[in-house]
Design a protein around this motif. Structure first.
Motif, PDB file in Angstrom:
ATOM      1  N   LEU A   1       0.728  -1.115   0.054  1.00  0.00           N
ATOM      2  CA  LEU A   1       0.076  -0.055  -0.098  1.00  0.00           C
ATOM      3  C   LEU A   1       0.743   1.203   0.166  1.00  0.00           C
ATOM      4  CD1 LEU A   1      -2.617   1.361   0.170  1.00  0.00           C
ATOM      5  CD2 LEU A   1      -2.430   1.202   2.690  1.00  0.00           C
ATOM      6  N   CYS A   2       1.976   1.282   0.662  1.00  0.00           N
ATOM      7  CA  CYS A   2       2.921   2.467   0.896  1.00  0.00           C
ATOM      8  C   CYS A   2       3.726   2.874  -0.571  1.00  0.00           C
ATOM      9  CB  CYS A   2       3.636   2.182   2.080  1.00  0.00           C
ATOM     10  SG  CYS A   2       2.952   2.464   3.676  1.00  0.00           S
ATOM     11  N   ARG A   3       3.782   1.580  -1.095  1.00  0.00           N
ATOM     12  CA  ARG A   3       4.611   1.616  -2.330  1.00  0.00           C
ATOM     13  C   ARG A   3       3.651   2.334  -3.462  1.00  0.00           C
ATOM     14  NH1 ARG A   3       9.976   1.702  -2.646  1.00  0.00           N
ATOM     15  NH2 ARG A   3       9.566   0.748  -4.845  1.00  0.00           N
ATOM     16  N   LYS A   4       2.500   1.940  -3.284  1.00  0.00           N
ATOM     17  CA  LYS A   4       1.365   2.207  -4.297  1.00  0.00           C
ATOM     18  C   LYS A   4       1.162   3.728  -4.152  1.00  0.00           C
ATOM     19  CE  LYS A   4      -3.209   1.429  -5.727  1.00  0.00           C
ATOM     20  NZ  LYS A   4      -4.374   0.890  -5.581  1.00  0.00           N
ATOM     21  N   GLU A   5       0.820   4.183  -2.924  1.00  0.00           N
ATOM     22  CA  GLU A   5       0.317   5.235  -2.422  1.00  0.00           C
ATOM     23  C   GLU A   5       1.349   6.438  -2.549  1.00  0.00           C
ATOM     24  OE1 GLU A   5      -2.858   6.341  -2.796  1.00  0.00           O
ATOM     25  OE2 GLU A   5      -3.285   4.239  -3.162  1.00  0.00           O
ATOM     26  N   ARG A   6       2.515   6.008  -2.044  1.00  0.00           N
ATOM     27  CA  ARG A   6       3.731   6.892  -1.701  1.00  0.00           C
ATOM     28  C   ARG A   6       3.493   8.057  -0.795  1.00  0.00           C
ATOM     29  NH1 ARG A   6       7.912   4.318  -2.825  1.00  0.00           N
ATOM     30  NH2 ARG A   6       9.200   6.320  -3.521  1.00  0.00           N
ATOM     31  N   PRO A   7       2.953   7.907   0.219  1.00  0.00           N
ATOM     32  CA  PRO A   7       2.687   8.941   1.424  1.00  0.00           C
ATOM     33  C   PRO A   7       3.672   9.511   1.704  1.00  0.00           C
ATOM     34  CG  PRO A   7       2.444   6.743   2.625  1.00  0.00           C
ATOM     35  CD  PRO A   7       2.653   6.555   1.003  1.00  0.00           C
ATOM     36  N   MET A   8       3.496  10.827   2.306  1.00  0.00           N
ATOM     37  CA  MET A   8       4.864  11.462   2.972  1.00  0.00           C
ATOM     38  C   MET A   8       5.056  11.148   4.433  1.00  0.00           C
ATOM     39  SD  MET A   8       6.167  13.070   0.772  1.00  0.00           S
ATOM     40  CE  MET A   8       6.999  14.136   1.443  1.00  0.00           C
ATOM     41  N   ILE A   9       3.817  10.614   5.106  1.00  0.00           N
ATOM     42  CA  ILE A   9       3.946  10.374   6.299  1.00  0.00           C
ATOM     43  C   ILE A   9       3.028   9.231   6.642  1.00  0.00           C
ATOM     44  CG2 ILE A   9       2.210  12.071   6.991  1.00  0.00           C
ATOM     45  CD1 ILE A   9       3.526  12.472   9.782  1.00  0.00           C
ATOM     46  N   VAL A  10       3.485   8.470   7.784  1.00  0.00           N
ATOM     47  CA  VAL A  10       2.534   7.288   8.129  1.00  0.00           C
ATOM     48  C   VAL A  10       2.369   7.612   9.838  1.00  0.00           C
ATOM     49  CG1 VAL A  10       2.181   4.813   8.839  1.00  0.00           C
ATOM     50  CG2 VAL A  10       2.985   5.600   6.587  1.00  0.00           C
ATOM     51  N   HIS A  11       1.064   7.618  10.621  1.00  0.00           N
ATOM     52  CA  HIS A  11       0.822   7.752  11.817  1.00  0.00           C
ATOM     53  C   HIS A  11       0.201   6.684  12.171  1.00  0.00           C
ATOM     54  CE1 HIS A  11      -1.140  10.760  14.850  1.00  0.00           C
ATOM     55  NE2 HIS A  11      -0.155   9.797  15.208  1.00  0.00           N
ATOM     56  N   SER A  12       0.772   5.862  13.276  1.00  0.00           N
ATOM     57  CA  SER A  12      -0.027   5.052  14.088  1.00  0.00           C
ATOM     58  C   SER A  12      -0.224   5.056  15.458  1.00  0.00           C
ATOM     59  CB  SER A  12       0.989   3.471  14.008  1.00  0.00           C
ATOM     60  OG  SER A  12       2.021   3.877  14.455  1.00  0.00           O
ATOM     61  N   HIS A  13      -1.066   4.311  15.928  1.00  0.00           N
ATOM     62  CA  HIS A  13      -1.555   4.525  17.359  1.00  0.00           C
ATOM     63  C   HIS A  13      -1.586   3.435  18.352  1.00  0.00           C
ATOM     64  CE1 HIS A  13      -3.423   8.617  16.827  1.00  0.00           C
ATOM     65  NE2 HIS A  13      -3.676   8.086  15.704  1.00  0.00           N
ATOM     66  N   THR A  14      -1.905   2.229  17.878  1.00  0.00           N
ATOM     67  CA  THR A  14      -1.895   1.019  18.757  1.00  0.00           C
ATOM     68  C   THR A  14      -0.437   0.146  18.549  1.00  0.00           C
ATOM     69  OG1 THR A  14      -2.874  -0.378  16.975  1.00  0.00           O
ATOM     70  CG2 THR A  14      -4.278   0.775  18.397  1.00  0.00           C
ATOM     71  N   PRO A  15      -0.153  -0.654  19.564  1.00  0.00           N
ATOM     72  CA  PRO A  15       1.056  -1.168  19.690  1.00  0.00           C
ATOM     73  C   PRO A  15       1.242  -2.085  18.285  1.00  0.00           C
ATOM     74  CG  PRO A  15       0.454  -1.282  21.926  1.00  0.00           C
ATOM     75  CD  PRO A  15      -0.744  -0.806  20.904  1.00  0.00           C
ATOM     76  N   LYS A  16       0.310  -2.974  17.951  1.00  0.00           N
ATOM     77  CA  LYS A  16       0.562  -3.707  16.926  1.00  0.00           C
ATOM     78  C   LYS A  16       0.604  -3.042  15.511  1.00  0.00           C
ATOM     79  CE  LYS A  16      -0.163  -8.347  15.393  1.00  0.00           C
ATOM     80  NZ  LYS A  16      -0.819  -9.546  15.707  1.00  0.00           N
ATOM     81  N   ALA A  17      -0.260  -2.074  15.444  1.00  0.00           N
ATOM     82  CA  ALA A  17      -0.464  -1.316  14.230  1.00  0.00           C
ATOM     83  C   ALA A  17       1.062  -0.314  13.864  1.00  0.00           C
ATOM     84  CB  ALA A  17      -1.607  -0.340  14.276  1.00  0.00           C
ATOM     85  N   GLY A  18       1.542   0.017  15.393  1.00  0.00           N
ATOM     86  CA  GLY A  18       2.659   0.772  15.055  1.00  0.00           C
ATOM     87  C   GLY A  18       3.780  -0.157  14.737  1.00  0.00           C
ATOM     88  N   ILE A  19       3.926  -1.184  15.184  1.00  0.00           N
ATOM     89  CA  ILE A  19       5.118  -2.396  14.556  1.00  0.00           C
ATOM     90  C   ILE A  19       4.684  -2.343  13.058  1.00  0.00           C
ATOM     91  CG2 ILE A  19       5.892  -4.733  14.659  1.00  0.00           C
ATOM     92  CD1 ILE A  19       5.125  -4.512  17.789  1.00  0.00           C
ATOM     93  N   VAL A  20       3.597  -2.921  12.690  1.00  0.00           N
ATOM     94  CA  VAL A  20       3.270  -3.174  11.219  1.00  0.00           C
ATOM     95  C   VAL A  20       3.633  -1.895  10.556  1.00  0.00           C
ATOM     96  CG1 VAL A  20       1.625  -3.785   9.461  1.00  0.00           C
ATOM     97  CG2 VAL A  20       1.911  -5.072  11.814  1.00  0.00           C
ATOM     98  N   GLY A  21       2.946  -0.791  10.983  1.00  0.00           N
ATOM     99  CA  GLY A  21       2.980   0.563  10.237  1.00  0.00           C
ATOM    100  C   GLY A  21       4.188   1.190  10.051  1.00  0.00           C
ATOM    101  N   MET A  22       4.986   0.913  11.091  1.00  0.00           N
ATOM    102  CA  MET A  22       6.513   1.869  11.219  1.00  0.00           C
ATOM    103  C   MET A  22       7.554   0.921  10.400  1.00  0.00           C
ATOM    104  SD  MET A  22       5.741   4.579  12.732  1.00  0.00           S
ATOM    105  CE  MET A  22       4.094   4.459  11.902  1.00  0.00           C
ATOM    106  N   LEU A  23       7.442  -0.341  10.492  1.00  0.00           N
ATOM    107  CA  LEU A  23       8.233  -1.267   9.857  1.00  0.00           C
ATOM    108  C   LEU A  23       7.902  -1.172   8.314  1.00  0.00           C
ATOM    109  CD1 LEU A  23      10.649  -3.352   9.614  1.00  0.00           C
ATOM    110  CD2 LEU A  23       8.956  -4.809  10.262  1.00  0.00           C
ATOM    111  N   GLY A  24       6.440  -1.310   8.029  1.00  0.00           N
ATOM    112  CA  GLY A  24       6.229  -1.224   6.533  1.00  0.00           C
ATOM    113  C   GLY A  24       6.492   0.063   5.965  1.00  0.00           C
ATOM    114  N   ALA A  25       6.325   1.105   6.537  1.00  0.00           N
ATOM    115  CA  ALA A  25       6.475   2.501   6.023  1.00  0.00           C
ATOM    116  C   ALA A  25       8.103   2.512   5.975  1.00  0.00           C
ATOM    117  CB  ALA A  25       5.975   3.524   7.086  1.00  0.00           C
ATOM    118  N   LYS A  26       8.838   2.234   6.752  1.00  0.00           N
ATOM    119  CA  LYS A  26      10.244   2.361   6.701  1.00  0.00           C
ATOM    120  C   LYS A  26      10.938   1.600   5.647  1.00  0.00           C
ATOM    121  CE  LYS A  26      14.233   3.632   8.529  1.00  0.00           C
ATOM    122  NZ  LYS A  26      14.609   5.056   8.436  1.00  0.00           N
TER     123      LYS A  26
END
Length: 97
Positions: A24-49
């Motif tokens: 999704l990040c590769r397709k959409e090319r967002p400038m920022i990813v913002h997460s809140h919950t612990p699990k979403a944080g791990i998945v979101g931050m790692l995927g975004a990085k």
């Protein structure tokens, strides 16, 4: 956009969620990813990085933040600060996932 994730530790489902978010990040090319919950944080931050998203922000909330102050945890920006910056037009971020 919804990603299928479970609250429990499930290695195969977690890897599937990570892969889906990375794509999704590769397709959409967002400038920022913002997460809140612990699990979403791990998945979101790692995927975004891995996808090369230039800015990742995880808001720590709940009990850990009440017990330990944000500065001690290395938290530099709260969700409220981010929203304030976004609404004041200070931020140049146009796409948020």
């Amino acid at each position: 956009v919804e990603l299928e994730m479970t609250r429990t530790f499930s290695p195969l489902k977690d890897l599937k969620a990570l892969w889906s978010f990375y794509r999704l990040c590769r397709k959409e090319r967002p400038m920022i990813v913002h997460s809140h919950t612990p699990k979403a944080g791990i998945v979101g931050m790692l995927g975004a990085k891995l996808a090369g998203v230039p800015n990742q922000l995880h808001t720590v909330a709940g009990m850990p933040l009440m017990v330990t102050g944000g500065e001690e945890m290395g938290v530099g920006c709260s969700g409220e600060d981010y929203i304030r910056v976004r609404h004041q037009g200070v931020s140049q971020f146009e796409r948020v996932v």
